[in-house]
Design a protein around this motif. Structure first.
Motif, short mmCIF file in Angstrom:
data_model
loop_
_atom_site.label_atom_id
_atom_site.label_comp_id
_atom_site.label_asym_id
_atom_site.label_seq_id
_atom_site.Cartn_x
_atom_site.Cartn_y
_atom_site.Cartn_z
N VAL A 82 0.84 -1.20 0.00
CA VAL A 82 0.00 0.00 0.00
C VAL A 82 0.88 1.25 0.00
O VAL A 82 0.54 2.26 -0.64
N GLU A 83 2.03 1.17 0.66
CA GLU A 83 2.94 2.34 0.65
C GLU A 83 3.49 2.56 -0.76
O GLU A 83 3.66 3.70 -1.19
N VAL A 104 -0.77 -12.64 0.79
CA VAL A 104 -0.64 -11.19 0.99
C VAL A 104 -1.86 -10.46 0.42
O VAL A 104 -2.35 -9.50 1.01
N VAL A 105 -2.35 -10.95 -0.71
CA VAL A 105 -3.54 -10.33 -1.32
C VAL A 105 -4.72 -10.36 -0.35
O VAL A 105 -5.42 -9.36 -0.16
N LEU A 106 -4.93 -11.50 0.29
CA LEU A 106 -6.06 -11.61 1.23
C LEU A 106 -5.85 -10.71 2.44
O LEU A 106 -6.78 -10.06 2.92
N ALA A 107 -4.60 -10.64 2.92
CA ALA A 107 -4.30 -9.73 4.04
C ALA A 107 -4.54 -8.29 3.60
O ALA A 107 -5.10 -7.47 4.34
N LYS A 110 -8.21 -7.41 3.49
CA LYS A 110 -8.77 -7.21 4.83
C LYS A 110 -8.37 -5.84 5.41
O LYS A 110 -9.17 -5.18 6.06
N LEU A 111 -7.13 -5.44 5.16
CA LEU A 111 -6.63 -4.18 5.72
C LEU A 111 -7.08 -2.95 4.92
O LEU A 111 -7.35 -1.90 5.49
N PHE A 112 -7.06 -3.09 3.59
CA PHE A 112 -7.27 -1.90 2.74
C PHE A 112 -8.32 -2.17 1.64
O PHE A 112 -8.02 -2.00 0.45
#
Ligand code: MLT
Length: 270
Positions: A82-83, A104-107, A110-112
């Motif tokens: 995201v950064e 990582v895509v699923l994380a 969930k986050l963004f």
């Protein structure tokens, strides 16, 4: 980094992340699996960048990117992504990943969730590690740090391709082997420990409300078809494509089929 067929396009480095950013149009971010680097996506970057802006980073500890703190959790990797999107002024994108990249895509989702236009989940799964898998990861991490990448390469390589591809596609097998061998043992160990403690994302699946393409090699023995079928059953707006004559690195083994399914999906949603 040099010597791969993406060398004509621009590499840029922030403080921590090495990435490639090519083409223009709606953005597509593709995240590599373990223990690879951004060049895993070279066939996709070449084709997709004719119509899309393709961004392929080296995840923390892989390729040219810094390791940061170890263990490298899937959330930390998502944070780096995201950064990078912030830096490149990409508000939202199709976010795709293969295997660990899919974790990582699923994380990331969930986050963004607001930064996601669509998802691509290739040869991956939503479940976390079993106790047995965690122990194997710990042993592999120790071995990587003491003996280098050779143990991981020898145990993983035979599981990545179908037996037919091993015979008929020696150049692809060689390329993947070299990519794995050049991974820094500290990076591999950090990611192994991060994967071992990753969250089980099964509950996240039913809340995904963006178009999702799930791709898997018919003969994937690392993240088998049944894992993709179960994600497909739970993600409301998902499509599942099972790629024949492909194992775990289906994007390399059957690049033409993978690319054409991915392009049709992107063209449909953009
Ligand atoms: C990968 O290809 O990223 C790994 O096989 C994933 C894993 O070890 O779970």
């Amino acid at each position: 980094m040099s010597g791969d067929s993406m060398q004509d396009s621009a590499f840029t480095s922030t403080t921590a992340t090495v990435f490639q950013d090519i083409g223009s149009g709606p953005a597509v971010v593709l995240l590599h699996g373990f223990p690879f680097n951004h060049s895993l996506w070279q066939e996709q970057a070449m084709v997709l960048s004719q119509r899309y802006r393709v961004i392929v980073p080296d995840l923390p500890g892989f390729g040219g990117s810094s390791l940061g703190e170890s263990p490298v959790t899937m959330n930390q990797m998502a944070q780096e992504v995201v950064e990078l999107m912030d830096l490149l002024e990409v508000n939202d994108a199709t976010i795709g990943g293969l295997s660990m990249g899919g974790y990582v895509v699923l994380a990331f989702y969930k986050l963004f969730p607001d930064r996601v236009r669509a998802l691509v989940l290739a040869d991956t799964r939503a479940q976390g590690d079993t106790e047995e898998a965690k122990q194997v990861r710990a042993k592999q991490a120790e071995e990587a740090l003491s003996e280098g990448m050779i143990g991981i390469v020898n145990s993983m390589l035979p599981k990545l391709f179908t037996p037919d591809s091993v015979t008929k596609r020696p150049e692809a097998v060689k390329r993947i082997r070299e990519m794995m061998m050049t991974t820094k043992p500290e990076g591999a160990a950090g990611a192994l420990m991060g994967m071992a403690i990753r969250e089980d994302q099964t509950e996240t699946l039913s809340r995904i409300n963006v178009p999702t393409l799930i791709l898997v090699g018919r003969d994937d023995v690392i993240t088998p078809v049944v894992d993709s079928e179960s994600m497909h059953a739970k993600i409301p707006r998902s499509q599942l494509v099972v790629i024949e004559n492909a194992g775990h690195v289906s994007n390399v083994e059957q690049a033409d089929v993978f690319n054409s399914k991915l392009l049709s999906f992107l063209d449909e949603i953009n």
